[in-house]
Design a protein around this motif. Structure first.
Motif, PDB file in Angstrom:
ATOM      1  N   ASN A   1      58.525 -20.182   0.463  1.00  0.00           N
ATOM      2  CA  ASN A   1      58.913 -19.524  -0.781  1.00  0.00           C
ATOM      3  C   ASN A   1      59.722 -20.491  -1.641  1.00  0.00           C
ATOM      4  OD1 ASN A   1      60.779 -18.821   1.509  1.00  0.00           O
ATOM      5  ND2 ASN A   1      62.087 -18.226  -0.204  1.00  0.00           N
ATOM      6  N   LYS A   2      59.551 -20.349  -2.946  1.00  0.00           N
ATOM      7  CA  LYS A   2      60.237 -21.227  -3.893  1.00  0.00           C
ATOM      8  C   LYS A   2      61.497 -20.569  -4.457  1.00  0.00           C
ATOM      9  CE  LYS A   2      55.845 -23.411  -5.015  1.00  0.00           C
ATOM     10  NZ  LYS A   2      55.974 -24.465  -4.066  1.00  0.00           N
TER      11      LYS A   2
ATOM     12  N   SER B   1      69.264 -13.349 -13.494  1.00  0.00           N
ATOM     13  CA  SER B   1      68.291 -13.657 -12.457  1.00  0.00           C
ATOM     14  C   SER B   1      67.092 -12.731 -12.592  1.00  0.00           C
ATOM     15  CB  SER B   1      68.896 -13.477 -11.063  1.00  0.00           C
ATOM     16  OG  SER B   1      69.911 -14.416 -10.837  1.00  0.00           O
ATOM     17  N   VAL B   2      65.940 -13.253 -12.226  1.00  0.00           N
ATOM     18  CA  VAL B   2      64.724 -12.453 -12.144  1.00  0.00           C
ATOM     19  C   VAL B   2      64.459 -12.227 -10.667  1.00  0.00           C
ATOM     20  CG1 VAL B   2      62.228 -12.437 -12.550  1.00  0.00           C
ATOM     21  CG2 VAL B   2      63.772 -13.324 -14.305  1.00  0.00           C
ATOM     22  N   TYR B   3      64.059 -11.020 -10.335  1.00  0.00           N
ATOM     23  CA  TYR B   3      63.814 -10.637  -8.943  1.00  0.00           C
ATOM     24  C   TYR B   3      62.353 -10.294  -8.730  1.00  0.00           C
ATOM     25  CZ  TYR B   3      68.846 -10.266  -8.500  1.00  0.00           C
ATOM     26  OH  TYR B   3      70.177 -10.560  -8.474  1.00  0.00           O
ATOM     27  N   ILE B   4      61.871 -10.609  -7.544  1.00  0.00           N
ATOM     28  CA  ILE B   4      60.584 -10.069  -7.117  1.00  0.00           C
ATOM     29  C   ILE B   4      60.924  -8.884  -6.224  1.00  0.00           C
ATOM     30  CG2 ILE B   4      58.542 -10.408  -5.692  1.00  0.00           C
ATOM     31  CD1 ILE B   4      58.303 -13.199  -6.736  1.00  0.00           C
TER      32      ILE B   4
ATOM     33  N   LEU C   1      52.483 -13.515  -2.303  1.00  0.00           N
ATOM     34  CA  LEU C   1      52.790 -12.170  -1.814  1.00  0.00           C
ATOM     35  C   LEU C   1      51.636 -11.203  -2.079  1.00  0.00           C
ATOM     36  CD1 LEU C   1      56.511 -12.016  -2.897  1.00  0.00           C
ATOM     37  CD2 LEU C   1      55.668 -11.943  -0.545  1.00  0.00           C
ATOM     38  N   LEU C   2      51.026 -11.293  -3.250  1.00  0.00           N
ATOM     39  CA  LEU C   2      49.904 -10.422  -3.557  1.00  0.00           C
ATOM     40  C   LEU C   2      48.713 -10.727  -2.645  1.00  0.00           C
ATOM     41  CD1 LEU C   2      50.071 -10.374  -7.443  1.00  0.00           C
ATOM     42  CD2 LEU C   2      50.459  -8.441  -5.913  1.00  0.00           C
TER      43      LEU C   2
ATOM     44  N   ILE D   1      49.041  -3.713  -0.253  1.00  0.00           N
ATOM     45  CA  ILE D   1      49.664  -2.582  -0.940  1.00  0.00           C
ATOM     46  C   ILE D   1      49.982  -2.987  -2.368  1.00  0.00           C
ATOM     47  CG2 ILE D   1      51.600  -0.969  -0.927  1.00  0.00           C
ATOM     48  CD1 ILE D   1      51.909  -1.629   2.071  1.00  0.00           C
ATOM     49  N   GLY D   2      49.876  -2.044  -3.267  1.00  0.00           N
ATOM     50  CA  GLY D   2      50.293  -2.293  -4.641  1.00  0.00           C
ATOM     51  C   GLY D   2      49.255  -2.950  -5.494  1.00  0.00           C
TER      52      GLY D   2
END
Length: 181
Positions: A39-40, A137-140, A174-175, A180-181
């Motif tokens: 992960n980055k 901050s941006v979150y996943i 992740l996708l 899911i999703g």
């Protein structure tokens, strides 16, 4: 009397099966190798549950940003980044959502300017502090509404664009791994 050949065989068998286990345990305990994190973004341990803010929403992967009281260059770069990352997802974009949470104290001008980003959704939440989410901050956020990765956004546009590339790489991975999703 025992056979010297059988003792030698026993020692070799112990060395072949036990020695690698001992060496592996030592390697793990002493950090003798680089761990395989791909992960980055910065991993949140533990994850932050944001389901109280996302009640009644469809399960999706989200790029989440909390709109501050004053939208500065960092805020503008974050909004630009989540829009660009969502667009770059292409055919996978229906599984993800760019989402901005705002309160009554959030910058109204920035909220109005979000209409320029047709793909960025907004959601009003209470004025109470938004559960341990760092500003700027941006979150996943996963489909179970757990913030799992975050990206510190820079005020410099070119640095922010590089960070958005990291966001894109992580959310694509992740996708790909998630059904899911």
């Amino acid at each position: 009397m025992s056979n010297p050949a059988s003792k030698k065989t026993l020692i070799i068998m112990v060395a072949v099966f036990v020695l690698p286990v001992i060496l592996a345990k030592l390697a793990l305990e002493n950090d003798w190798f680089n761990q395989g994190a791909t992960n980055k973004g910065a991993l949140l341990q533990p994850t932050i549950d944001v389901s109280s803010h996302l009640e009644g929403t469809e399960p999706k992967w989200r790029l989440l940003y909390v709109l501050p009281e004053n939208c500065d260059a960092i805020c503008e770069n974050a909004l630009f980044s989540i829009n660009q990352v969502w667009l770059a997802l292409g055919k996978e974009s229906d599984r993800a959502q760019a989402l901005v949470l705002f309160t009554g104290k959030s910058d109204v001008t920035a909220l109005e300017q979000l209409s320029e980003y047709a793909n960025v959704h907004t959601l009003s939440v209470s004025d109470a502090p938004i559960t341990n989410l760092k500003q700027q901050s941006v979150y996943i956020v996963d489909t179970l509404n757990n913030a799992m990765l975050y990206y510190q956004i820079d005020s410099d546009r070119s640095t922010a664009v590089m960070e958005s590339r990291s966001m894109l790489a992580d959310i694509k991975k992740l996708l790909k791994l998630s059904r899911i999703g």
